[in-house]
Design an enzyme around this catalytic site. Structure first.
Site, mmCIF file in Angstrom:
data_model
loop_
_atom_site.group_PDB
_atom_site.id
_atom_site.type_symbol
_atom_site.label_atom_id
_atom_site.label_comp_id
_atom_site.label_asym_id
_atom_site.label_seq_id
_atom_site.Cartn_x
_atom_site.Cartn_y
_atom_site.Cartn_z
ATOM 1 N N HIS A 59 0.834 -1.195 0.000
ATOM 2 C CA HIS A 59 0.000 0.000 0.000
ATOM 3 C C HIS A 59 0.870 1.246 0.000
ATOM 4 O O HIS A 59 2.039 1.214 0.390
ATOM 5 C CB HIS A 59 -0.937 0.013 1.213
ATOM 6 C CG HIS A 59 -0.223 -0.123 2.514
ATOM 7 N ND1 HIS A 59 0.178 -1.343 3.027
ATOM 8 C CD2 HIS A 59 0.179 0.803 3.430
ATOM 9 C CE1 HIS A 59 0.783 -1.171 4.183
ATOM 10 N NE2 HIS A 59 0.805 0.125 4.450
ATOM 11 N N CYS A 106 12.942 -2.409 26.869
ATOM 12 C CA CYS A 106 13.868 -3.534 26.966
ATOM 13 C C CYS A 106 15.068 -3.092 27.808
ATOM 14 O O CYS A 106 15.213 -1.906 28.101
ATOM 15 C CB CYS A 106 14.322 -4.005 25.581
ATOM 16 S SG CYS A 106 15.265 -2.789 24.641
#
Length: 666
Positions: free
Chosen positions: A67, A176
């Site tokens: 797209h 993280c």
């Protein structure tokens, strides 16, 4: 004026495209141009391929949705191709045989996203996907697609109760241990999944570059929250009362659609697990939607390691720069002093009265001492933020105290972990005690830090300190006494750990072990540090080499990541290999472990040492036996690259059943 989204001219059934995904997009763009829906097929292809370069548009189940927004399109348009055979669009389970090209005008961002989300939500329905595969004519495909992107309007509601419900709103936190790669990859994965599901989504990335906190109103309007973290969530109490889905950060990368679906479901479930507003409940074992104690303990430890690493990196590199400027003897002054800067200042007094070594020796002593002071916070920071992960801010002071006591009694890194846990749970227990309203304001700033510090201090001095110190000394002596095959085995183990999860908990455990024990006067610790850093450099370098030598085995986004991985690997950022491992873990991770094991073994065999805990090849001046370091690094890189090329070429993944991707459940 209002053109249909799709027409029979834009449907290609059972076509055999001899080429890659660019060829498929080219066929669809040509169909759009022939139908008068695009003024420049080549320009449309370029826009779609630019979007492909950002991330793969292939979805599980044999589907692809390339797209773009393009100035060469005047109205939102969908082109459809049913391929025989399928073509690879980067999906983890293989080629796509159903391809939708969604093209929207340059200024049509809303239309673009509406088409994309409507189509993606329809593709979760197996019957819809099966109908596309069974369609016997272009008219049938047009009817199916129009039915989902432009559904017939529902009857007007006759009462307020029949009014359509607002879209589900979800907020998320991703974090993280290092905040370099997983944090942002997880955020992007969840964001794209939310777009596919038609869900309102906002994410706060608590990464290394800082974060912009979610607005209070955004949190208040949210129907559910996702915590995709390997460390503690900062200011978790902001989300008190919200339904919550919790996981490690990697699940958000690998299963973002499932996590969004779970959050949507939790938002509608009165019995769903919820974020609580106090430290005791936040750390308690959670129910169906939360985390068990095993995962929770891992998050607690990784939070401590995450906050410890900046002290290690800054302090270690400053020490290495001090060595570069003043020589390795700067660690011990000629008079046997342990404070080189104090000795030089005492004998020099000012920059106008420099020591015998001149300005460089003076600056080297300054840098060495600053680095040594920063490095001294390693264990207290580890313990302090372990306690923070358990009891939030009231745990920080007792945790730092526990770490300082661990250093004082010689318990080191192990003592910091144990002391941090004791301090955190002591603070958590004290916080759970019910007190009168007038005393609540004193609890987090006076009572909890005071009492928890007293508890952990006494425990460390009277009960735990001496046994932990003995354990640390025994471990240090054992490592220092290793020789021959045993030290090579240690190198192999460290190499395997560094490459097992590419910045995850196993990798961080090996790194923290090496960095915490780093001592410039202890050759064993210097060999361990060299093995850990060299092995950690292997995965991104090996994937960069493999994608350069055999580009046909990798997608275009992977080849682009491979070009960036050269610098990441050279800088000792193992996370540079994550895009490859996330897409193909069963073939990439074992290959990287082979390379890391070879490098770790060779580092130990050649007696390579390293006095800096970070920096990769750029701290070459701190590497002992630099030539053999490079030999070991190149050998591991080549082994890893050869292994992954062989695995990708000869160990083909099994073809999975073409089920529709389970993006959302509605």
């Amino acid at each position: 004026m209002n053109q249909p989204i799709i027409t029979t001219e834009l449907v290609l059934l059972d076509v055999n495209v001899d080429g890659d995904k660019e060829a498929v997009i080219g066929r669809l763009a040509g169909a759009l141009a022939s139908a008068g829906r695009s003024s420049d097929a080549a320009g449309l292809i370029g826009a779609a391929m630019t979007r492909e370069g950002q991330s793969a548009t292939g979805l599980p189940g044999g589907i692809a949705i390339p797209h773009c927004r393009s100035p060469y399109v005047d109205a939102p348009t969908i082109g459809f191709a049913r391929l025989a055979p399928g073509v690879d669009f980067g999906a983890p389970d293989g080629p796509a045989d159903l391809v939708f090209l969604i093209a929207a005008p340059e200024s049509g961002g809303a239309e673009h996203m509406k088409l994309l989300s409507s189509l993606a939500r329809a593709l979760v329905r197996k019957e819809f996907v099966a109908s596309l595969r069974d369609a016997s004519s272009a008219d049938e495909v047009v009817e199916l697609v129009e039915g989902v992107v432009n559904p017939a309007p529902a009857a007007a509601p006759t009462t307020p109760a029949e009014a359509p419900a607002k879209a589900t709103s979800i907020v998320a936190i991703t974090a993280c241990p290092t905040g370099i790669a997983h944090t942002y990859m997880a955020a992007d994965s969840l964001k794209l999944a939310a777009e596919r599901a038609g869900v309102t989504f906002t994410v706060e990335t608590q990464g290394s570059s800082g974060s912009t906190p979610l607005a209070a109103q955004t949190i208040a309007d949210a129907d559910a929250v996702i915590f995709a973290t390997d460390v503690g969530v900062k200011d978790k109490q902001r989300f008190a009362g919200k339904p919550v889905i919790e996981s490690g950060v990697k699940r958000a990368i690998n299963e973002p659609d499932k996590m969004i679906a779970e959050a949507v479901s939790a938002a509608k479930d009165p019995a769903a697990a919820r974020v609580t507003g106090d430290a005791a409940a936040a750390a308690a074992p959670s129910s169906a939607g939360g985390l068990g104690w095993g995962t929770r303990l891992r998050q607690i430890l990784l939070t401590g390691v995450s906050y410890m690493i900046p002290f290690v990196a800054a302090g270690g590199l400053l020490i290495a720069l001090g060595f570069l400027l003043a020589g390795y003897d700067i660690g011990n002054s000629p008079e046997g002093q342990t404070d080189p800067l104090g000795y030089i200042i005492a004998t020099s007094n000012s920059l106008t009265n420099l020591p015998d070594g001149g300005l460089l020796q003076y600056l080297g002593a300054v840098l060495f001492t600053i680095g040594k002071l920063a490095f001294s916070f390693l264990v207290p920071a580890l313990a302090g933020y372990i306690a923070f992960a358990i009891a939030d801010r009231p745990g920080i002071a007792p945790g730092f105290t526990a770490g300082a006591v661990a250093v004082f009694v010689g318990a080191g890194f192990i003592g910091g972990i144990v002391g941090g846990l004791v301090a955190g749970f002591a603070a958590l227990w004290i916080a759970s005690i019910k007190v009168p309203q007038w005393a609540r304001g004193l609890m987090p700033v006076v009572v909890i830090p005071l009492c928890a510090s007293l508890i952990v201090g006494l425990a460390m001095f009277l009960l735990l300190g001496r046994p932990l110190a003995s354990l640390t000394t025994a471990l240090t002596n054992w490592l220092g006494g290793m020789s021959g095959s045993s030290v090579i085995l240690l190198g192999i183990i460290l190499g395997l750990m560094m490459c097992f999860d590419l910045g995850g908990p196993v990798n961080k455990a090996a790194y923290a072990f090496a960095a915490a024990g780093l001592n410039v006067s202890d050759p064993a610790s210097l060999r361990i540090m060299a093995a850990v850093m060299a092995a950690g450099m292997v995965p991104p370098l090996a994937m960069a080499l493999a994608s350069a030598v055999r580009p046909g085995l990798f997608t275009e986004p992977e080849r682009e990541n491979g070009r960036a991985a050269w610098l990441l690997g050279a800088s000792f950022i193992s996370e540079g290999a994550i895009p490859f491992a996330a897409a193909d873990p069963l073939r990439v991770i074992p290959s990287m472990m082979c390379g890391g094991a070879v490098t770790g073994a060779l580092i130990m065999a050649f007696d390579v040492t390293l006095k800096a805990p970070h920096g990769g090849i750029f701290v070459f001046f701190a590497i002992g036996n630099l030539l053999w370091f490079l030999v070991a690094l190149v050998a591991g890189t080549v082994v890893g690259a050869v292994a992954v090329v062989a695995a990708k070429q000869f160990a083909k993944p099994a073809v999975s059943t073409r089920d529709a991707p389970e993006l959302v459940t509605t």
